[in-house]
Motif scaffolding. Structure first.
Motif, short mmCIF file in Angstrom:
data_model
loop_
_atom_site.label_atom_id
_atom_site.label_comp_id
_atom_site.label_asym_id
_atom_site.label_seq_id
_atom_site.Cartn_x
_atom_site.Cartn_y
_atom_site.Cartn_z
N VAL A 124 1.59 4.90 0.58
CA VAL A 124 1.00 5.96 1.39
C VAL A 124 1.45 7.33 0.90
CG1 VAL A 124 0.74 6.89 3.70
CG2 VAL A 124 0.91 4.43 3.37
N GLY A 175 -5.34 10.40 8.03
CA GLY A 175 -5.07 9.28 7.14
C GLY A 175 -4.37 9.66 5.84
N GLY A 214 -1.33 10.68 5.54
CA GLY A 214 0.09 10.31 5.53
C GLY A 214 1.01 11.25 6.29
N LYS A 215 0.47 12.07 7.18
CA LYS A 215 1.31 13.03 7.92
C LYS A 215 2.28 12.30 8.85
CE LYS A 215 -2.31 15.00 9.79
NZ LYS A 215 -3.44 14.25 9.25
N THR A 216 1.72 11.37 9.63
CA THR A 216 2.58 10.63 10.56
C THR A 216 3.60 9.79 9.78
OG1 THR A 216 0.82 10.53 12.19
CG2 THR A 216 2.59 8.95 12.43
N ARG A 255 -5.99 15.95 5.94
CA ARG A 255 -7.01 15.13 6.59
C ARG A 255 -6.40 13.92 7.25
NH1 ARG A 255 -12.07 14.71 2.58
NH2 ARG A 255 -12.69 13.29 4.22
N PHE A 304 0.83 -1.19 0.00
CA PHE A 304 0.00 0.00 0.00
C PHE A 304 0.88 1.25 0.00
CE2 PHE A 304 -2.54 2.95 2.82
CZ PHE A 304 -3.37 3.38 1.80
N1 LIG Z 1 1.49 0.42 10.43
C1 LIG Z 1 0.67 0.58 9.38
N2 LIG Z 1 0.40 -0.46 8.57
C2 LIG Z 1 -0.39 -0.32 7.50
N3 LIG Z 1 -0.97 0.83 7.12
C3 LIG Z 1 -0.75 1.91 7.89
C4 LIG Z 1 0.09 1.84 9.05
N4 LIG Z 1 0.13 3.08 9.60
C5 LIG Z 1 -0.64 3.86 8.82
N5 LIG Z 1 -1.17 3.17 7.79
C6 LIG Z 1 -2.03 3.71 6.74
O1 LIG Z 1 -1.34 4.74 6.08
C7 LIG Z 1 -2.16 5.84 5.84
C8 LIG Z 1 -1.56 7.10 6.41
O2 LIG Z 1 -1.51 6.98 7.81
P1 LIG Z 1 -0.91 8.12 8.73
O3 LIG Z 1 0.38 8.57 8.18
O4 LIG Z 1 -0.91 7.62 10.12
O5 LIG Z 1 -2.02 9.26 8.58
P2 LIG Z 1 -2.17 10.63 9.35
O6 LIG Z 1 -2.10 11.68 8.32
O7 LIG Z 1 -3.53 10.58 9.98
O8 LIG Z 1 -1.09 10.72 10.37
C9 LIG Z 1 -3.52 5.50 6.40
O9 LIG Z 1 -4.33 5.12 5.34
C10 LIG Z 1 -3.27 4.34 7.32
O10 LIG Z 1 -4.36 3.45 7.29
#
Ligand SMILES: Nc1ncnc2c1ncn2[C@@H]1O[C@H](COP(=O)(O)OP(=O)(O)O)[C@@H](O)[C@H]1O
Ligand SMILES: [Mg+2]
Lengths: 262, 369
Positions: free
Chosen positions: A23, A44, A46-48, A42, A21
């Motif tokens: 991101v 999800g 990909g900020k984190t 928003r 997947f």
């Molecule tokens: N450990 C993981 N394994 C699989 N998918 C993940 C994992 N962490 C995040 N994701 C997916 O990656 C995408 C971005 O997540 P994240 O960077 O946490 O978003 P946000 O912008 O809320 O911080 C989301 O669709 C989430 O479902």
């Protein structure tokens, strides 16, 4: 004085996957030194994930990450260990070590990366706690703290080694408005007084208006906007417009004296 | 169908059907739907075209679910919902959008590709576990030489937690097992006058098998599960990432002290277990068989050699390492939340015991050869 005009961190063509997947799709971004850059978007989007890549907690699929003037996207763990004391991170829930007291938590990086005598370390711990306005809690366990206190205690640990660049992942999430505001004030102070480069992930509009010098906007894993907050509010990109529209019903953060009298 | 007949029927029941028309009446709510569904099963619905809702007084999501079920039973032919009252119509409108397709069910047929996938998956686990073990050994060894990678006093603390605190339970259980084993053995041996051989039996059983095994099982339950849940929780709360972000290696900081403690503690606990088990044998021997303690001990130690003592410690050590690696690996696998931590803990205990038994088989073969 340090010269901060140039970029402290530059990301080029960054792609990141969880399994199959994707991101992040070729994210380009520049983070100005000594400034506060807010990464918004928003939930999800990909900020984190961007943060984790930049910190090399997960490995990017491709792209470059230029930090402190060198590409760290392919550094080995041994090299990263040497680099990381210059970087601070405040995780979403603080991530204090549950088995140690607050004081012990803050001394962890000091004990591991310096040979300072114990009494100096203790003094630093107390200073850092004072900085985050948490005096006298060094003997408490993290589980004995409220959410806001935990975050500030974690911030004290983050700042223990006087990092040059600090990342915050949603610092005000789950906090009441007053605590959130005081944390924002602290972030601004760190940047203005200590000249630290700050990168804050948040989607709280009030918070953005209080702290942001610059903004990076992510939408579904793409960087769709980069610039100042004023520019962002003029930005025609749909997701950015929507983001600012959702908050327009709230009162403006700063009122002019005229408005206040009415 | 005349209205009069409708009324009569509906007075008795809430379902009435004549070929292509179905009349429903009363409340179509979650308390009534089960009974109505049962009724519907009795009437033929294949040619159904119209559902008359004029007498339905209330409708909730259960009712809508039932109506959708009716429509889906027609395999694509359209179904008219006729004359709903205003409230019912509003409810229908709320759910009027395109029906949500249920997510496709998992494939259940096993193909060659599935088997290959599984094999690859298992190989992946083994490789990961192997790499992790390598890291744990490397950083633990380095920390023995240069103990600066973990908190001061951490090894001592771990020795107390995994070793010293386990002494009472290891001793108690070993003693009880020793007594049980000796009683069983004594009864059998007495039958052909082999009473004195009890010492031989107990010596071999406790030192070669029961000592290390009992220790390993207790260590698994006390420390293996604790390690798996600690590491799992640290993953869930980002503590491991926080350590890495501070330039600290979790394997070195969190695991190495435990590994060093395990290495010291497990052989010693195994010796303790075997010794206390033998004491249980002494008790049975003096009271039941009538063999004095001194001669029992002399005999038991006489049958054992230096290799047995070495085996005892080696076995304890390898069991300990197996528990360590398994528990750490299970802890590291946690990605979700609290539920997964619990699952990882269970997995750690089950896998550790499995690993111990497999190791024990290897040891047994080694003895024989
Ligand atoms: N450990 C993981 N394994 C699989 N998918 C993940 C994992 N962490 C995040 N994701 C997916 O990656 C995408 C971005 O997540 P994240 O960077 O946490 O978003 P946000 O912008 O809320 O911080 C989301 O669709 C989430 O479902
Ligand atoms: Mg996030």
């Amino acid at each position: 004085m340090r010269e901060h005009s140039e970029a402290a961190l530059r990301v080029r063509g960054l792609r990141s996957h969880y399994g199959d997947f994707e991101v992040l799709h070729e994210v380009d971004a520049t983070f100005a030194g000594g400034k506060i850059t807010v990464v918004a978007g928003r939930s999800g989007c990909g900020k984190t994930t961007l943060l984790r890549n930049v910190l090399r907690l997960i490995n990017p699929t491709s792209g470059t990450i230029e930090l402190f003037g060198r590409d760290i996207s392919e550094l080995e763990e041994d090299e990263l260990v040497k680099l990381r004391p210059r970087i601070g991170v405040l995780f979403q829930n603080g991530a204090l070590l549950q088995s140690l007291t607050v004081g012990a938590n803050i001394s962890v990086p000091l004990e591991q990366h310096t040979r300072l005598p114990a009494d100096v370390i203790e003094r630093i711990v107390l200073r850092k706690l004072q900085l985050v306005e948490l005096n006298g809690i060094e003997h408490l366990m993290p589980s004995e703290l409220s959410g806001g206190m935990r975050k500030r205690a974690a911030l004290a640990r983050t700042l223990a080694l006087d990092p040059e660049i600090v990342f915050f992942d949603e610092p005000s999430a789950g906090l009441d408005p007053v605590t959130a505001a005081s944390l924002d004030r602290l972030i601004v102070e760190l940047s203005r007084k200590l000249g630290i480069t700050v990168i804050v992930v948040t989607h709280e509009l009030t918070s953005i208006r209080r702290i942001a010098d610059r903004m990076l906007f992510l939408d579904a894993g793409r960087a769709v906007f980069e610039g100042t907050v004023e520019e962002a509010e003029m930005c025609p990109v749909e997701s950015v417009r929507q983001f600012f529209a959702q908050g327009s019903s709230e009162p403006p953060a700063r009122r002019s004296p005229d408005e206040a009298r009415m | 169908m005349s209205d009069e007949r409708d009324g009569r029927l509906i007075a008795r029941q809430s379902v009435c059907s004549d070929g292509d028309r179905l009349v429903l009446a009363g409340e179509l709510t979650r308390t009534r739907v089960p009974a109505i569904s049962r009724e519907l099963r009795k009437v033929p619905l294949a040619s159904l075209r119209v559902v008359d809702l004029s007498r339905v007084t209330r409708l909730d999501s259960a009712g809508i679910g039932m109506l959708e079920g009716l429509r889906d039973g027609l395999f694509g032919k359209s179904l008219e919902l006729r004359d709903p009252t205003p409230q019912v119509a509003e409810m229908l409108e709320l759910f009027a959008g395109e029906p949500v397709e249920p997510a496709p069910a998992e494939r259940t047929r096993v193909t060659v590709r599935d088997i290959l996938e599984t094999l690859r998956y298992v190989a992946g686990i083994l490789i990961d576990a192997f790499i992790l073990s390598g890291e744990i050994f490397y950083w633990s060894a380095r920390n023995v030489v240069r103990p600066s990678g973990h908190r001061k006093g951490e090894v001592t603390e771990q020795i107390i937690v995994t070793g010293l605190n386990a002494v009472p339970i290891v001793a108690t259980l070993s003693f009880i097992i020793g007594v049980i084993l000796a009683l069983q053995g004594a009864v059998q041996l007495e039958r052909f006058g082999g009473g004195p051989f009890l010492a031989d039996l107990m010596g071999l059983a406790m030192v070669r098998e029961m000592g290390p095994l009992l220790t390993a099982i207790i260590i698994t339950g006390r420390s293996g599960s604790a390690i798996a849940s600690e590491i799992g929780t640290m993953r869930v709360t980002d503590e491991l990432d926080a350590l890495r972000a501070m330039g600290i290696r979790p394997v070195e900081y969190v695991i190495a002290p435990k590994m060093i403690a395990f290495t010291i503690v497990t052989p010693l606990l195994s010796i303790l277990s075997a010794a206390v088990g033998l004491l249980g044998g002494v008790l049975v021997s003096t009271t039941f068989v009538g063999q004095p303690a001194q001669s029992f001990i002399d005999r038991a130690l006489g049958i054992l050699g230096v290799p047995d003592a070495a085996f005892l410690m080696l076995k304890g050590l390898l069991f300990g390492w197996a528990i360590m690696m398994t528990s750490c690996y299970c802890g590291y696998q946690v990605t979700g939340g609290a539920v997964e931590v619990g699952r990882a803990t269970t997995q750690a205990v089950v896998s550790s015991i499995f690993a111990i038994v497999v190791l024990n088989v290897i040891f047994s073969i080694w003895y024989v050869l």
